[in-house]
Each structure stands twice: as C-alpha cells, then as structure tokens.
Enzyme design. Structure first.
Site, mmCIF file in Angstrom:
data_model
loop_
_atom_site.group_PDB
_atom_site.id
_atom_site.type_symbol
_atom_site.label_atom_id
_atom_site.label_comp_id
_atom_site.label_asym_id
_atom_site.label_seq_id
_atom_site.Cartn_x
_atom_site.Cartn_y
_atom_site.Cartn_z
ATOM 1 C CG ASP A 25 -1.708 5.388 4.913
ATOM 2 O OD1 ASP A 25 -1.532 4.323 5.539
ATOM 3 O OD2 ASP A 25 -2.812 5.747 4.475
ATOM 4 C CE LYS B 14 -3.045 2.704 3.095
ATOM 5 N NZ LYS B 14 -3.883 2.715 4.313
ATOM 6 C CD GLU C 169 -6.556 5.290 2.668
ATOM 7 O OE1 GLU C 169 -7.517 5.438 3.437
ATOM 8 O OE2 GLU C 169 -5.399 5.073 3.074
ATOM 9 C CG ASP D 215 -5.292 8.086 4.677
ATOM 10 O OD1 ASP D 215 -6.235 8.688 4.116
ATOM 11 O OD2 ASP D 215 -5.456 7.087 5.409
ATOM 12 C CE LYS E 68 -6.248 9.049 8.140
ATOM 13 N NZ LYS E 68 -6.867 7.967 8.929
ATOM 14 C CG ASP F 159 -9.570 7.710 6.887
ATOM 15 O OD1 ASP F 159 -8.523 7.630 6.209
ATOM 16 O OD2 ASP F 159 -9.585 7.979 8.108
ATOM 17 N NE ARG G 15 -10.601 -1.081 4.365
ATOM 18 C CZ ARG G 15 -11.101 -1.284 5.577
ATOM 19 N NH1 ARG G 15 -12.243 -1.922 5.721
ATOM 20 N NH2 ARG G 15 -10.489 -0.844 6.647
HETATM 21 N N1 BES Z 1 -3.877 4.715 7.010
HETATM 22 C C1 BES Z 1 -4.968 4.512 7.896
HETATM 23 C C2 BES Z 1 -4.633 3.560 9.039
HETATM 24 C C3 BES Z 1 -3.593 4.025 10.016
HETATM 25 C C4 BES Z 1 -3.953 4.723 11.151
HETATM 26 C C5 BES Z 1 -2.266 3.706 9.833
HETATM 27 C C6 BES Z 1 -2.993 5.115 12.051
HETATM 28 C C7 BES Z 1 -1.297 4.098 10.737
HETATM 29 C C8 BES Z 1 -1.668 4.810 11.843
HETATM 30 C C9 BES Z 1 -6.138 3.917 7.111
HETATM 31 O O1 BES Z 1 -6.248 4.304 5.788
HETATM 32 C C10 BES Z 1 -7.376 4.362 7.787
HETATM 33 O O2 BES Z 1 -7.642 5.533 7.781
HETATM 34 N N2 BES Z 1 -8.105 3.418 8.351
HETATM 35 C C11 BES Z 1 -9.325 3.712 9.002
HETATM 36 C C12 BES Z 1 -10.311 2.676 8.566
HETATM 37 C C13 BES Z 1 -11.718 2.947 8.959
HETATM 38 C C14 BES Z 1 -12.263 4.140 8.215
HETATM 39 C C15 BES Z 1 -12.536 1.729 8.664
HETATM 40 C C16 BES Z 1 -9.090 3.631 10.506
HETATM 41 O O3 BES Z 1 -8.309 2.784 10.933
HETATM 42 O O4 BES Z 1 -9.639 4.451 11.222
HETATM 43 ZN ZN ZN Z 2 -4.530 4.902 4.873
HETATM 44 MN MN MN Z 3 -7.356 6.088 5.556
#
Ligand code: BES
Ligand code: ZN
Ligand code: MN
Length: 506
Positions: A292, A269, A353, A274, A281, A351, A355
């Site tokens: 990310d 990825k 994204e 992000d 966020k 968010d 996947r």
């Molecule tokens: N890149 C983030 C996950 C992340 C968070 C990585 C903190 C490293 C540190 C990912 O894209 C994300 O935003 N995930 C969301 C998913 C949710 C919307 C289902 C999350 O984990 O809040």
């Molecule tokens: Zn992300």
């Molecule tokens: Mn995200």
C-alpha cells in the site's frame, strides 16, 4: 549478484550462449560480423527442418552448438518485422532471461542482425529494448533468503548486445538503464516486508538513496507534522506505535537557467501497512497490504531516475508515510478530523485512509511550491482493481493537455493508462452533512471515482492534476513477461518518459 548489461562488437570471450534472432517464417536475421558463413548455413538448414518453431515473437529453440560444444546457440523468434516495437522487444528479452536462467547460462550475447531492419524500430534500438527486458525480468528480491535453494541454477551474470551497431544500442539503452534503476528500487521498496519498512525506516531509506544523487530530501517527523497541521495524515497514523513521516524531495534540474520556474509535483500514498484500522480488513489477503506504499515507491523511484539521467526539469516529490493500525488510540469511523487545507473531514471508514494522507500532501505541495501540475499515485481502491485488473492504471485527469502527454508516454513505454471520469457528481457526493467533506461515497458503486471526487476537493486554482489509482498495477500475483511478482515499480517509467518528452528544456 547484479546482472551486467554490456555492448560490444563481438560476444565476449566468456560467452556460453550466443542468441540469434529469427523473424517470422524462420527468416534468419544474419549478422555477418559475428557468424561465419558455414555457421549461418548450418543454422539455415536446421531452421528448415523445424516443424513447430516458426520465429513467432518470444519463441525459443536451441540449435546445434558452436566451437565443438563450448558455446550454445539459442534461436529466438522476433515475430513479424512489421510488428516488433520496443515493448515487444522487451517481452522477447524477458522470455530470453527465463530461458537463459533455466539452462544455467552465466554469460549470453544477443547478435544484432545486419540485414533486415524492422519497420517501426531500428535493429540497434531493438537490441537496447531486448537488453531492457532482460534487466527488468532478471530482477529478484532475495535479501532475506539465507539458505541456498538446491534446484537453483546459477544467475546470469552478463548479457551482451553484440554487433557492429552496438554503440547505437548502448546510446538508446542509457536512459532506459536509468529508468530501470528507478523502477527496480521501487520494486525493492514494495517487496520489503512491513516490519522492515515502516514510516521512519522508509524515510531513512529515501534519504540514504537520493541525497548522494543530488536530490534535496526533507523529512517531517510527527512533531513537525503537528506543527505544520497535517491533521488528516496524523489521524490515520494515530493507531500505530510507528509514527508517521512525510518526505519532501526536490530535484532542481533546470537550476542553470536561473529563471524561476514552476516545478512539476508528484505525490505518493505511502501506507506502509494497511490493516484497515478499526474497520479492519478480513484476514485472507491482508498480507498483500504491504504494497500500500506503491505510490510512494513510484514517486521516489521517479526521483532516482530523474537524478541519474540528470533530467533538465524542476521536480518536487512528496510522500505521506503512515501505518494504518487498529488500537485504543486509533481514529474511528464517524470521527470528524481536520486537514492541512483547513477543510474538515467526516471519517466514515478507517480503511479509506489513503485519500486522507493524499489530501494533506496535495494541499501542502500546491501551497508551498505552486507547481505547474500535480500527479498523485496511490494504491487507493479495490474498486479500481475490479474495474481494470492488473493491466491498466485508471487515471483521472482534469486537463486534456496533461492527459495527452500522459497517454503518449504510456503508449511509448508500455505502462498502460486508461482515462477515468472526474465528474461534478462524484465530487458532490463527497460533501458531508456534519463536516465539509466525507471520506466515503453513498454506496459501494463507482468506488474509484468517488475516491477521485474526494481528492478533487483538495485541488486548488484549477491546477492541472492527474490521479493515478495504481491499486492493480503496483503489483502482480504471478510473474509477467518483464516482471517477477509481486512489486512492479509501476508509474516510474511512464512519468519519467512524460517528463522527458514534454517538460524538459521548457
Ligand atoms: N489500500 C486499499 C486499496 C487496495 C485494495 C489496494 C486492494 C490494493 C489492493 C485502500 O486503502 C482501501 O482499503 N480501500 C477501500 C476503500 C473503501 C473503504 C471505501 C476499498 O477499496 O475497499
Ligand atoms: Zn490503503
Ligand atoms: Mn485501506
């Protein structure tokens, strides 16, 4: 300045600090070649007078000087000779680096003892791992600093492993040095700010670095991605003026045998920043989201290590590079989008994204290269960090043999993996009522598992597959024993070792 790691029979002439290992209970590891009897006796009696220094692993103390004050002596604890292994030796090396830097050493030499051999590792191999610890902890990312900090001591320029077994140490260090080069490049990429590293520039950095090493590099720009049908990755990139790229890398290390083999595939990825997109966020901590692309950094770092050590394996790497931005053109929560696989996806949160990017890369690499196995790495979910912190990488695997190989590589490298559940229930939870699949689970629980369940919809023919959620392990908030913050390069080492131990020459 880069740190030079050397191996020699004796400390080099410019050595300003000689380092001697001390096992637990102040059992001096003597090295008759390097230390004369008088000096050894002097140190023995000095050690005998110490109240708090007990040779505990990583404990460091300075001893009386040699050569009328020209050369310092550092005594470093190696702990119990029954307990020291490669990882412990690297931690010792990391602590040594910090001590050497703080006393302003420019050239230091660790003396290989020639009396007592520890139980689980030879003294020569211990020396190689101490050098590895120095190299990994001695990493820094200073390219954007133009002002000299006043309180900075000079950089350590040379670290030598000295003693009669130095050639054995050098031999053990050789592959470690190559994997370190891959890891440190991965750290550099993670540490780059997102105004400098974005899909187009990242793709160029990959090509510039890997092509000269003999890795085939193919870059798909936006037009090509549209033609190929990377619809999910393109949807994520719609909000950004920085258009997406996908980079495919091939290392054909088995080519000599001519027999067509199924390659090993690694997918990363590469979200270069992000913001969350329309589901933006919160402000606090958003700056962390430059990391990310840690999965992509690990994949390209791995390709570099494999090429440097001329690995006898056929490997394909693919990284989906994209910036997740809100704008009038951005994709929306509730959009239904297509994907390379043909499956439709209901986007429930922009968010989630990562996947989507992985889905297209996973399908592409499976259909195009028919790999023997696929491993993806992604900073995928905050939920993974909540579960395992910065310590363990949650690993979802659909094949027990693959897991065993990953676990043994994990144990011998110190990059910790913890097996997480893939379950039909998580996969089913990701079925949508309006499209084939949806990008969010039903509630906020088991977020790392439902993300894996989503990815499982894109694994074809029961192919052996592992998903490594490196959200917590790709970066650290404070310096650790062998890694200054933030980027860690996690994943390069464990996968390089897995390939070396289980998939080469087969
Ligand atoms: N890149 C983030 C996950 C992340 C968070 C990585 C903190 C490293 C540190 C990912 O894209 C994300 O935003 N995930 C969301 C998913 C949710 C919307 C289902 C999350 O984990 O809040
Ligand atoms: Zn992300
Ligand atoms: Mn995200």
């Amino acid at each position: 300045m880069t740190l030079n790691i050397k191996f020699a029979a004796k400390p080099t002439k410019d050595t300003d600090t000689v380092i001697i290992g001390v096992y637990a209970d102040n059992n001096l590891s003597t090295a008759s070649d390097a230390l004369n009897v008088d000096t050894a006796n002097l140190i023995e009696s000095f050690l005998g007078k110490q109240e708090s220094f007990k040779g505990k692993s990583g404990q460091i103390i300075t001893a009386p000087v040699l050569d009328e004050g020209k050369t310092r002596i550092l005594l470093v604890g190696l702990g119990d000779p029954d307990k020291i292994d490669g990882s412990a030796a690297e931690t010792v090396g990391g602590k040594l680096y910090v001590a050497l830097k703080s006393i302003g050493s420019k050239s230091a030499a660790f003396i290989l003892g020639d009396d007592e051999e520890p139980e689980n590792i030879s003294t020569a191999d211990m020396g190689a791992h101490i050098a590895m610890g120095v190299r990994l902890r001695g990493y820094s990312f200073l390219k954007y600093k133009t002002l000299d900090a006043e309180d900075e001591s000079p950089e350590l320029g040379t670290f030598t492993i000295a003693g009669k077994d130095n050639k054995k140490s050098a031999k053990t260090y050789e592959p470690l040095g190559h994997v370190a080069a891959g890891m440190l490049w991965a750290r550099d990429l993670v540490n780059e700010p997102p105004n400098m590293l974005y899909p187009e520039s990242f793709a160029k950095m990959i090509k510039d670095e890997l092509k000269p090493l003999g890795v085939e590099v193919e870059i798909f720009d936006e037009k090509k991605l549209e033609k190929l049908g990377f619809k999910a990755q393109l949807a994520v990139g719609m909000g950004s003026a920085r258009t997406p790229r996908t980079v495919v890398m091939r290392w054909n290390g088995k080519a000599a045998s001519k027999k067509k083999s199924q390659p090993l595939a690694f997918v990363g990825k590469g979200v270069t920043f992000d913001t969350g997109g329309i589901n933006i966020k919160p402000s606090g901590g958003m700056e962390d989201m430059k990391l990310d692309m840690g999965g992509a950094a690990a994949v390209v770092g791995l390709m570099k290590s494999l090429a440097l050590r001329n690995a006898k394996a056929d490997v394909v790497g693919i990284v989906g590079l994209v910036e997740n931005m809100p704008s009038d053109r951005a994709y929306r929560p509730s959009d239904v989008i297509g994907s390379y696989s043909g499956k439709t996806i209901e986007v429930l949160n922009t968010d989630a994204e990562g996947r989507l990017v992985l889905a297209d890369c996973l399908t592409y690499v499976q259909r195009k290269y028919d790999p023997a196995l696929v491993v993806d790495l992604a900073t995928l979910t905050g939920a993974m960090m909540i579960a395992l912190g910065h310590e363990y990488c949650g690993t979802f695997v659909n094949d027990n043999d693959l897991w065993e190989n990953m676990e043994s590589a994990s144990k011998s490298t110190g990059e910790k993996l913890w097996r997480m559940p893939l379950d039909a229930a998580f996969k089913k939870e990701m079925v949508s009522s309006i499209a084939d699949v949806k990008s969010l689970g039903n509630g906020r629980y088991a977020g790392a598992c439902t993300a894996a369940g989503f990815l499982e919809h894109f694994i074809e023919d029961n192919r052996p597959w592992a998903h490594m959620d490196i959200a917590g392990t790709a970066w650290v908030k404070s310096d650790s024993a062998i890694c200054p913050k933030p980027g860690t390069g996690f994943g390069v080492r464990v996968l390089d070792k897995m390939i070396a131990d289980h998939y080469e020459g087969k």
